[in-house]
Design an enzyme around this catalytic site. Sequence first.
Site, PDB file in Angstrom:
ATOM      1  N   GLU A   7     -65.016  24.738  29.764  1.00  0.00           N
ATOM      2  CA  GLU A   7     -66.043  23.991  30.045  1.00  0.00           C
ATOM      3  C   GLU A   7     -65.379  23.540  31.481  1.00  0.00           C
ATOM      4  OE1 GLU A   7     -66.772  20.115  27.919  1.00  0.00           O
ATOM      5  OE2 GLU A   7     -66.855  21.477  26.029  1.00  0.00           O
ATOM      6  N   ASN A  58     -63.243  22.028  18.711  1.00  0.00           N
ATOM      7  CA  ASN A  58     -63.570  21.712  20.282  1.00  0.00           C
ATOM      8  C   ASN A  58     -63.000  20.139  20.558  1.00  0.00           C
ATOM      9  OD1 ASN A  58     -65.489  21.406  23.117  1.00  0.00           O
ATOM     10  ND2 ASN A  58     -65.788  19.328  22.027  1.00  0.00           N
ATOM     11  N   GLU A  59     -62.025  20.102  21.450  1.00  0.00           N
ATOM     12  CA  GLU A  59     -61.399  19.042  22.004  1.00  0.00           C
ATOM     13  C   GLU A  59     -60.758  18.281  21.021  1.00  0.00           C
ATOM     14  OE1 GLU A  59     -63.944  16.956  24.653  1.00  0.00           O
ATOM     15  OE2 GLU A  59     -64.014  18.504  26.107  1.00  0.00           O
ATOM     16  N   GLN A 102     -72.965  22.149  31.780  1.00  0.00           N
ATOM     17  CA  GLN A 102     -73.720  23.024  31.115  1.00  0.00           C
ATOM     18  C   GLN A 102     -74.760  24.078  31.806  1.00  0.00           C
ATOM     19  OE1 GLN A 102     -74.955  21.080  27.333  1.00  0.00           O
ATOM     20  NE2 GLN A 102     -73.291  19.972  26.998  1.00  0.00           N
ATOM     21  N   TYR A 128     -63.015  18.752  34.475  1.00  0.00           N
ATOM     22  CA  TYR A 128     -64.140  18.408  35.211  1.00  0.00           C
ATOM     23  C   TYR A 128     -63.780  17.518  36.363  1.00  0.00           C
ATOM     24  CZ  TYR A 128     -67.129  19.203  31.041  1.00  0.00           C
ATOM     25  OH  TYR A 128     -67.819  19.660  30.140  1.00  0.00           O
ATOM     26  N   GLU A 141     -75.332  22.987  24.509  1.00  0.00           N
ATOM     27  CA  GLU A 141     -74.734  22.103  23.516  1.00  0.00           C
ATOM     28  C   GLU A 141     -76.186  21.324  23.128  1.00  0.00           C
ATOM     29  OE1 GLU A 141     -71.773  18.450  22.460  1.00  0.00           O
ATOM     30  OE2 GLU A 141     -71.792  19.436  24.462  1.00  0.00           O
ATOM     31  N   ASN A 171     -68.854  18.306  21.833  1.00  0.00           N
ATOM     32  CA  ASN A 171     -68.684  17.315  20.755  1.00  0.00           C
ATOM     33  C   ASN A 171     -69.530  17.416  19.778  1.00  0.00           C
ATOM     34  OD1 ASN A 171     -66.724  16.049  22.624  1.00  0.00           O
ATOM     35  ND2 ASN A 171     -68.222  14.387  23.450  1.00  0.00           N
TER      36      ASN A 171
END
Length: 515
Positions: A294, A174-175, A365, A246, A29, A74
């Site tokens: 992720e 994304n999200e 990442q 996460y 990213e 993001n």
Amino acid sequence: MTTKRATLHANGWFQIGRTDDRLWSSFTEHLGRCIYGGLYDPDSPHSDDLGFRTDVQDAVRGLGLGLVRYPGGNFVSNYDWKDGIGPVSDRPRRMDFAWSSIESNRFGVDEFLQWAERTGVEPMLAVNLGTGTIKDAAELVEYCNHPGGTYWSDLRRANGREEPYNVTYWCLGNEMEGSWQAGHMSAAEYAGKAREAAKMMRWVDKDIKLIACGSSYHMLPEYLDWDRIVLGELYPYVDFVSTHYYTMNSGQGDSAFLASYADLDRHIKNAAAAVDFVRAKNEDCPPIPICLDEWNVWNFQDIKMDSLDDLLGKTTFEMTSAQPWEEAPAILQEQYSLLDALTFGGLGITILNNVDTVAISCLAQLVNVIAPITTDPVKGLLKQTTYYPLEQLTTRGRGTVIQTVVDGDTYTVGDEQLPIVHAAVVLGDDDTITVFALNCDLSEPTELELDFNSIGTIHLREHRTITGDDLSVRNTWDEPDAIGTTALTPSTGNRVTLPAASWNILTFDRDGALT
């Protein structure tokens, strides 16, 4: 010293499924030093003629990754891909609102796709469905995949790339359920926009594979309801549904942190249950696999927080320690410990044990930002502790995953009694069997008995372990090899001793077919 005991039962005929070639993938990213100073550093002596760091490329090749996702995260929800093409001197400098940084746009879609080709990985691109339009998304597919004779494909050719890139995998945003996301929308709003984007993108290239945004995090109020609404609309239009995971060491105790693998298992099974619920109303459609695009250990070392719940209501900038509007600030550069590596390895075992529903998993990442690889402009490249379980998973964690049952000693986490050993068994295509085994006892070794049925005659060829006397030890520039994989003397028979607080890779040669 007391030795704990456990028995690992595995029958070759009871199989979870085969690993997808893209199961072990990663994510990059425009965040911190992931791109600038990580993948791309034209001023570094470690870089090639295009500015790509060759030491990073070598480390990535050693991992044998399938896909690498780009450009966010993001970042993508406020990113105009057209800013990052053409002559570098003509590209605009923009505010990146996601991370309160300055984006120079020196590195864009052409650079990333050329990096992927040189590195030997397959790209997975994300389109902006936050502030971007469905037409922007379709035009990006045209730029990347159409042979020529149209405005965007001819512009690609004018920019130096004659042949199309033929990008197959595309994330639809994304999200988007997160309030921190630029262009945040409801599930119904996202489903409508993603459906129309999917239609237009496939009008450009019918062969692309599309990943819908599923529920990202369990603490969000929309968790799983989001999947039900989104997939209710998108099921016939997409090939995968994403989720994110996460885990963090927030003072819950080392054993509880190590047991994050059980929480990931619940998270994956919840996502799969949501898919099954919607598929029951779309019986003519094939199953949709999960793209865990992720996942990682992320301790938020830049800021003080007690739990992931503390993220709610925070801006992404408040998650970092940067000054506003820096260019490629050194943020979210997690320094991973031995305990982090063991926890990471436990998550990898869980991913293997869910290959019947998880087809893709992208470590978030790849470089510098919560990453297994750290770079320095002068010193070169440092492999963090988490690099080593990842390397073993990507190289040995391929084949057919066998169902396992572990009995014996247990340990307590909250209200749960968990086996002292967390394990996965992979039957390789080269007549090897690999056992990944996490000894969750932090102070005592565990004697693991292997009860393999219908697999043939096996001989332990190699036993490697990741362990140490101090769970807080990290790899540093001064001590880059403090933590790595260590070879142990292979035992004979069907009993193996796993060191206390260890992640183990047992490689067996196998004679004969399944019986």
